[in-house]
Design an enzyme around this catalytic site. Structure first.
Site, PDB file in Angstrom:
ATOM      1  CG  PHE A  51       4.164   4.108   1.576  1.00 45.19           C
ATOM      2  CD1 PHE A  51       5.328   2.682   0.778  1.00 45.19           C
ATOM      3  CD2 PHE A  51       4.804   5.063   2.161  1.00 45.19           C
ATOM      4  CE1 PHE A  51       6.532   3.267   1.167  1.00 45.19           C
ATOM      5  CE2 PHE A  51       5.358   5.337   3.167  1.00 45.19           C
ATOM      6  CZ  PHE A  51       6.381   4.636   1.409  1.00 45.19           C
ATOM      7  CG  ASP A  94       0.313   4.321   8.305  1.00 45.69           C
ATOM      8  OD1 ASP A  94      -0.577   6.277   8.661  1.00 45.69           O
ATOM      9  OD2 ASP A  94       0.866   4.004   7.394  1.00 45.69           O
ATOM     10  CE  LYS A 140       4.733  11.182   4.485  1.00 42.67           C
ATOM     11  NZ  LYS A 140       4.080   9.642   3.955  1.00 42.67           N
TER      12      LYS A 140
HETATM   13  C1  PLP Z   1       4.559   8.362   3.755  1.00 44.60           C
HETATM   14  C2  PLP Z   1       3.554   7.675   4.921  1.00 44.60           C
HETATM   15  C3  PLP Z   1       4.618   6.449   6.217  1.00 44.60           C
HETATM   16  C4  PLP Z   1       6.222   6.774   6.845  1.00 44.60           C
HETATM   17  O1  PLP Z   1       6.368   8.509   6.995  1.00 44.60           O
HETATM   18  P1  PLP Z   1       7.957   8.148   6.574  1.00 44.60           P
HETATM   19  O2  PLP Z   1       8.042   9.980   7.800  1.00 44.60           O
HETATM   20  O3  PLP Z   1       8.710   9.120   5.600  1.00 44.60           O
HETATM   21  O4  PLP Z   1       8.954   7.251   7.769  1.00 44.60           O
HETATM   22  C5  PLP Z   1       4.143   5.845   6.124  1.00 44.60           C
HETATM   23  N1  PLP Z   1       2.556   5.539   6.377  1.00 44.60           N
HETATM   24  C6  PLP Z   1       2.376   6.706   5.276  1.00 44.60           C
HETATM   25  C7  PLP Z   1       0.415   6.060   5.196  1.00 44.60           C
HETATM   26  C8  PLP Z   1       2.853   7.117   4.669  1.00 44.60           C
HETATM   27  O5  PLP Z   1       2.215   8.137   4.105  1.00 44.60           O
END
Ligand code: PLP
Length: 400
Positions: A140, A225, A254
């Protein structure tokens, strides 16, 4: 307005791209949130880790208010006095050379992909438009067209094609498959060191280290990520630290915004981020002084309140306390690192959604992921007594 009227308004005028639990929140402090009917809940989701500092942390609110009265937005057409200090602090925190600030996690992922492709053509000398990036099943990384182009989840892709080419998917944690997928045109591996949305999936020990070595051997970039796992959530500053691995770039978001506003960034080595010259990439809001001021305070609080160390210690207590549930006829597994944890549920007994509704009745707000997993990710400021109370509620609820 009462809660059913407010739910009605959202249903009538808001697009239905989420299915929230039926609770309308209007106040909060720390780990607690209140709904408009006067009920109080412990937040065990923390907005998917964006609220690692808890709700309305007094120092973060104060930093935001100070900045609100001075200057909030300049655009990158001009300099502001917050961006430089923000980039320095974040680069040092990450042990990296440079920062490219954006807003949301998905934008930061897109930024990393663009940087990697340019690096592939300019540094690795891959033929034009031939660059490939390896990604993992169950990933994700956000919701843009290019990102869902390499999602394995049909629900994320259905009806959104045509998709962006150039990605190869291999099973998560399968090093042999990863090795096989590498071609001379492979420029990068994009990896979540723990897959959060997939259900807190932890790769086999050594996988990240071997991925790092593979990237070095084939002159490829390792892009981590850590939007969800970064900044202390898993009991280390970065989840990559569990294997002593340093990627070529971290993708962060985040918690970097302290639960107040969206702040994301790619933090990487100079060779990678120097591929951008003026005009080649940007964002109107990225690096704005309000975001930078809050980001600075978010990093400072993280360090001064030792949130990473707390997550490590409390995570151990949490998993040990819930481990006896495994095999009780409903709970199949308890797993996680730090304060990113999950219970895997036997859905032939009860759905994870139903468990979340039952937990809500006991004062815990949790969210299922992929129908079979309940994620437990409280703010990292949670105190020992509150964590123990949450464990008692979970023990009582997760029974067949
Ligand atoms: C939440 C998330 C994203 C995307 O972040 P948004 O601020 O919702 O665009 C990307 N990578 C990971 C691993 C995430 O948990």
């Amino acid at each position: 307005m009462d809660s059913s009227q407010l739910l009605g308004l959202e249903k009538r005028y808001g697009a239905h791209n989420y299915k929230p639990l039926p609770v309308v929140l209007d106040r909060c402090e720390g780990v607690w949130v209140h709904d408009i009917d006067g009920r109080k809940f412990l937040d065990m989701l923390s907005a998917y880790s964006a609220l690692s500092h808890g709700h309305c942390h007094p120092r973060l609110v104060a930093a935001a208010k100070r900045q609100l009265d001075r200057i909030t937005l300049t655009s990158r057409a001009f300099h502001n006095d917050q961006l430089g200090p923000f980039c320095k602090q974040l680069a040092e925190l990450c042990g990296q050379d440079m920062v490219l600030p954006m807003n949301t996690g998905a934008e930061a992922v897109e930024t990393a992909l663009k940087a990697a492709r340019r690096w592939g053509y300019r540094v690795k000398k891959v033929a034009p438009n031939e660059a490939r990036i390896v990604v993992f099943d169950g990933n994700f990384h956000g919701r843009t067209i290019s990102i869902v182009s390499f999602s394995a989840d049909e629900g994320y892709r259905d009806g959104f094609g045509p998709f962006t080419p150039g990605f190869d998917m291999v099973p998560y944690g399968d090093f042999e498959a990863l090795e096989k997928a590498i071609t001379p045109n492979t420029i990068a591996v994009l990896v979540e060191p723990i897959q959060g949305e997939a259900g807190v999936v932890i790769p086999p020990e050594g996988f990240l280290r071997r991925t790092r070595e593979l990237c070095d051997r084939h002159h490829m970039l390792m892009l981590a990520d850590e939007v969800q796992t970064g900044l202390g959530r898993t009991g280390r500053m970065f989840a990559c630290d569990h294997e002593g691995v340093k990627p070529d770039a971290y993708i962060l978001g985040k918690a970097l915004g302290g639960g107040i506003l969206p702040v994301s960034a790619v933090v990487g080595k100079a060779e990678l981020l120097e591929v951008f010259e003026p005009g080649s990439h940007g964002s109107t809001f990225g690096g704005n002084p309000l975001a930078a001021a809050v980001g600075i305070e978010a990093m400072t609080v993280l360090k001064e309140e030792k949130l990473t160390e707390r997550a490590e210690a409390q995570g151990k207590v949490f998993r040990a306390g819930l481990a006896p549930l495994v095999g009780n006829g409903l709970v199949l597994e308890i797993r996680g690192k730090g304060l990113l944890n999950a219970a895997v549920i036997d859905t032939s007994v009860k759905t994870a959604r139903r468990c979340c509704e039952d937990l809500m009745a006991r004062g815990l707000l949790c969210k299922e992921t992929h129908e079979t997993v309940i994620r437990f990710a409280p703010p990292l400021i949670i105190d020992d007594a509150t964590l123990a109370w949450s464990m008692e509620q979970i023990r009582q609820t997760l029974q067949p």
